[in-house]
Design a protein around this motif. Structure first.
Motif, PDB file in Angstrom:
ATOM      1  N   LYS A 207       0.941  -1.231   0.087  1.00  0.00           N
ATOM      2  CA  LYS A 207      -0.411  -0.124   0.108  1.00  0.00           C
ATOM      3  C   LYS A 207       1.056   1.215  -0.305  1.00  0.00           C
ATOM      4  O   LYS A 207       0.729   2.464  -0.533  1.00  0.00           O
ATOM      5  CB  LYS A 207      -1.142  -0.004   1.407  1.00  0.00           C
ATOM      6  N   LEU A 208       2.221   1.054   0.746  1.00  0.00           N
ATOM      7  CA  LEU A 208       2.748   2.247   0.719  1.00  0.00           C
ATOM      8  C   LEU A 208       2.952   2.132  -0.444  1.00  0.00           C
ATOM      9  O   LEU A 208       3.826   3.942  -1.095  1.00  0.00           O
ATOM     10  CB  LEU A 208       4.003   2.495   1.960  1.00  0.00           C
ATOM     11  N   LEU A 209       3.855   1.511  -1.351  1.00  0.00           N
ATOM     12  CA  LEU A 209       4.586   1.695  -3.002  1.00  0.00           C
ATOM     13  C   LEU A 209       3.446   1.603  -3.314  1.00  0.00           C
ATOM     14  O   LEU A 209       4.313   2.432  -3.697  1.00  0.00           O
ATOM     15  CB  LEU A 209       4.676  -0.023  -2.775  1.00  0.00           C
ATOM     16  N   ASP A 210       2.447   1.231  -3.194  1.00  0.00           N
ATOM     17  CA  ASP A 210       1.355   2.361  -4.494  1.00  0.00           C
ATOM     18  C   ASP A 210       1.228   3.627  -4.490  1.00  0.00           C
ATOM     19  O   ASP A 210       0.872   3.607  -5.107  1.00  0.00           O
ATOM     20  CB  ASP A 210       0.029   1.388  -4.103  1.00  0.00           C
ATOM     21  N   ARG A 211       1.159   4.436  -2.705  1.00  0.00           N
ATOM     22  CA  ARG A 211       1.311   5.479  -2.891  1.00  0.00           C
ATOM     23  C   ARG A 211       2.353   5.965  -3.282  1.00  0.00           C
ATOM     24  O   ARG A 211       2.444   7.459  -4.175  1.00  0.00           O
ATOM     25  CB  ARG A 211       0.994   5.587  -1.224  1.00  0.00           C
ATOM     26  N   PHE A 212       3.564   5.983  -3.114  1.00  0.00           N
ATOM     27  CA  PHE A 212       5.090   6.324  -4.229  1.00  0.00           C
ATOM     28  C   PHE A 212       4.487   6.276  -5.485  1.00  0.00           C
ATOM     29  O   PHE A 212       4.673   7.461  -6.018  1.00  0.00           O
ATOM     30  CB  PHE A 212       5.776   5.695  -3.600  1.00  0.00           C
ATOM     31  N   LEU A 213       4.522   4.899  -6.070  1.00  0.00           N
ATOM     32  CA  LEU A 213       4.523   5.145  -7.178  1.00  0.00           C
ATOM     33  C   LEU A 213       3.220   6.322  -7.968  1.00  0.00           C
ATOM     34  O   LEU A 213       3.517   6.649  -8.702  1.00  0.00           O
ATOM     35  CB  LEU A 213       3.311   3.256  -7.712  1.00  0.00           C
ATOM     36  N   VAL A 214       1.632   6.267  -7.247  1.00  0.00           N
ATOM     37  CA  VAL A 214       1.007   7.116  -7.873  1.00  0.00           C
ATOM     38  C   VAL A 214       0.939   8.686  -7.890  1.00  0.00           C
ATOM     39  O   VAL A 214       1.675   9.600  -8.759  1.00  0.00           O
ATOM     40  CB  VAL A 214      -0.460   7.562  -6.692  1.00  0.00           C
TER      41      VAL A 214
ATOM     42  N   GLY B 155      11.837   5.788   0.225  1.00  0.00           N
ATOM     43  CA  GLY B 155      11.176   5.077   0.850  1.00  0.00           C
ATOM     44  C   GLY B 155      11.276   5.612   2.291  1.00  0.00           C
ATOM     45  O   GLY B 155      11.451   6.376   3.064  1.00  0.00           O
ATOM     46  N   GLN B 156      10.328   4.249   2.785  1.00  0.00           N
ATOM     47  CA  GLN B 156      10.250   4.137   4.253  1.00  0.00           C
ATOM     48  C   GLN B 156      11.878   4.503   5.334  1.00  0.00           C
ATOM     49  O   GLN B 156      12.798   3.840   4.959  1.00  0.00           O
ATOM     50  CB  GLN B 156       9.331   3.062   4.592  1.00  0.00           C
ATOM     51  N   SER B 157      11.433   5.038   6.116  1.00  0.00           N
ATOM     52  CA  SER B 157      13.213   4.802   7.094  1.00  0.00           C
ATOM     53  C   SER B 157      13.552   3.496   7.007  1.00  0.00           C
ATOM     54  O   SER B 157      12.607   2.793   7.532  1.00  0.00           O
ATOM     55  CB  SER B 157      12.992   6.110   8.043  1.00  0.00           C
ATOM     56  N   GLY B 158      14.264   2.991   7.290  1.00  0.00           N
ATOM     57  CA  GLY B 158      15.318   1.590   8.193  1.00  0.00           C
ATOM     58  C   GLY B 158      15.276   0.379   7.010  1.00  0.00           C
ATOM     59  O   GLY B 158      15.306  -0.507   6.801  1.00  0.00           O
ATOM     60  N   VAL B 159      14.497   0.904   5.910  1.00  0.00           N
ATOM     61  CA  VAL B 159      14.468  -0.022   4.356  1.00  0.00           C
ATOM     62  C   VAL B 159      15.748   0.021   4.070  1.00  0.00           C
ATOM     63  O   VAL B 159      16.344  -0.645   2.757  1.00  0.00           O
ATOM     64  CB  VAL B 159      13.595   0.486   3.513  1.00  0.00           C
ATOM     65  N   GLY B 160      17.234   0.641   3.394  1.00  0.00           N
ATOM     66  CA  GLY B 160      18.582   0.172   3.558  1.00  0.00           C
ATOM     67  C   GLY B 160      18.996   1.245   2.307  1.00  0.00           C
ATOM     68  O   GLY B 160      19.606   0.980   1.898  1.00  0.00           O
ATOM     69  N   LYS B 161      17.850   2.497   2.564  1.00  0.00           N
ATOM     70  CA  LYS B 161      18.760   2.985   0.728  1.00  0.00           C
ATOM     71  C   LYS B 161      20.068   3.724   1.552  1.00  0.00           C
ATOM     72  O   LYS B 161      20.956   3.472   0.210  1.00  0.00           O
ATOM     73  CB  LYS B 161      17.689   4.660   1.194  1.00  0.00           C
ATOM     74  N   SER B 162      20.434   4.477   2.717  1.00  0.00           N
ATOM     75  CA  SER B 162      21.785   4.564   2.867  1.00  0.00           C
ATOM     76  C   SER B 162      22.831   3.539   2.090  1.00  0.00           C
ATOM     77  O   SER B 162      23.819   2.914   2.085  1.00  0.00           O
ATOM     78  CB  SER B 162      22.180   4.793   3.752  1.00  0.00           C
TER      79      SER B 162
END
Length: 293
Positions: A91-98, A166-173
């Motif tokens: 659901k959060l991914l779909d928000r980002f995609l929109v 992306g959400q905090s803690g997902v490993g972007k850095s």
């Protein structure tokens, strides 16, 4: 006068890259009067007052801009979602995609921490990967630990301006550090109390990674649709387009209208049920928002 691009904004200063040198600049007062804020990614005209300092005079027309994170002229969005820790959120991914598609930014879905998957969660993530690829999205499965998928991700970054979000803690850095170890970006553990990552990136900055420019951005988990209208939302669910032309009514919102081909496709499983549920949730949210005057 000189031309350059804002690479970082911090504490009222804008760091402009021009011909291989970085100038610490302030914005002229005219921007405050016009209620315009220079953004990372902006192409600007500035006046150097020394070898390292200057003032921004003009901001070139933007191709696009985001508010959260605040950045302009982005070509693609690298949407990083962890397989686990925190759990994958469609659901959060779909928000980002929109959001990114509404800004004419190409999304690339990156699933991180795949090295932590076990049997059951591995099957769940594989199902999501298949679903999003069938819709037409590019999905890259990665691990900063095993280096899996990093070559594929690096190839997508080369020669482009990308925002990593992306959400905090997902490993972007962690992924950016794996691609360019000398960055030594600060990474954070997952909060056991909150179940989500602690914010480790405090500002937006364009970094040179894998032959492209990448914006490392503060983690966030809330996105608003206040710039969209109800009739625009269906356009940002690409799989709806296949069936929408067969709806009885032009301008069908695919909610309760009779002979809606999208609703029929969702009921038949031709559209992923969770995607349609997310769409209905977004429609409801947009209907309930308070009007702005």
């Amino acid at each position: 006068m000189a031309e350059g691009q804002i690479m970082k904004a911090l504490s009222g200063f804008y760091y402009v890259l021009s011909e291989g040198r970085v100038f610490q600049c302030r914005g002229r007062g005219v921007f405050r009067k016009q209620k315009v804020t220079p953004l990372v990614g902006d192409r600007v005209i500035f006046q150097a007052t020394s070898e390292t300092e200057g003032y921004i005079l003009e901001i070139a027309e933007r191709q696009n801009e985001l508010v959260r994170p605040p950045i302009a002229n982005v070509e693609q969005a690298i949407l990083v979602f962890s397989a686990v820790q925190p759990d994958f959120s469609a659901k959060l991914l779909d928000r980002f995609l929109v959001l990114v598609e509404s800004k004419n930014i190409t999304p690339i879905i990156v699933i991180s921490k795949t090295d932590l998957l076990d049997g059951e969660t591995k099957e769940t993530i594989a199902r999501y990967v298949r679903d999003y690829r069938c819709i037409g999205y590019e999905v890259i499965e990665t691990s900063a630990v095993t280096k899996g998928g990093l070559d594929e991700l690096a190839a997508r970054l080369r020669g482009r301006v990308s925002v990593v979000a992306g959400q905090s803690g997902v490993g972007k850095s962690s992924l950016l550090n794996a691609l360019r170890p000398d960055l030594r970006l600060k990474t954070g553990d997952i909060s056991s109390h909150l179940g989500r990552g602690r914010h480790t990136t405090r500002h937006v900055e364009l970094l040179e990674v894998a032959g492209g420019l990448v914006a490392d951005t503060p983690g966030f988990s809330a996105l608003e649709f206040d710039h969209l209208t109800l009739d625009e939302l269906p356009h940002y669910f690409p799989e709806f387009r296949v069936y929408g032309a067969d709806c009885k009514f032009r301008g069908c919102l695919h909610v309760a209208e009779p002979k809606c081909a999208v609703r029929e496709a969702a009921a038949a499983g031709d559209i992923a049920p969770y995607r349609y549920d997310h769409y209905l949730s977004f429609i409801s949210e947009m209907k309930e928002r308070k009007p702005r005057y």
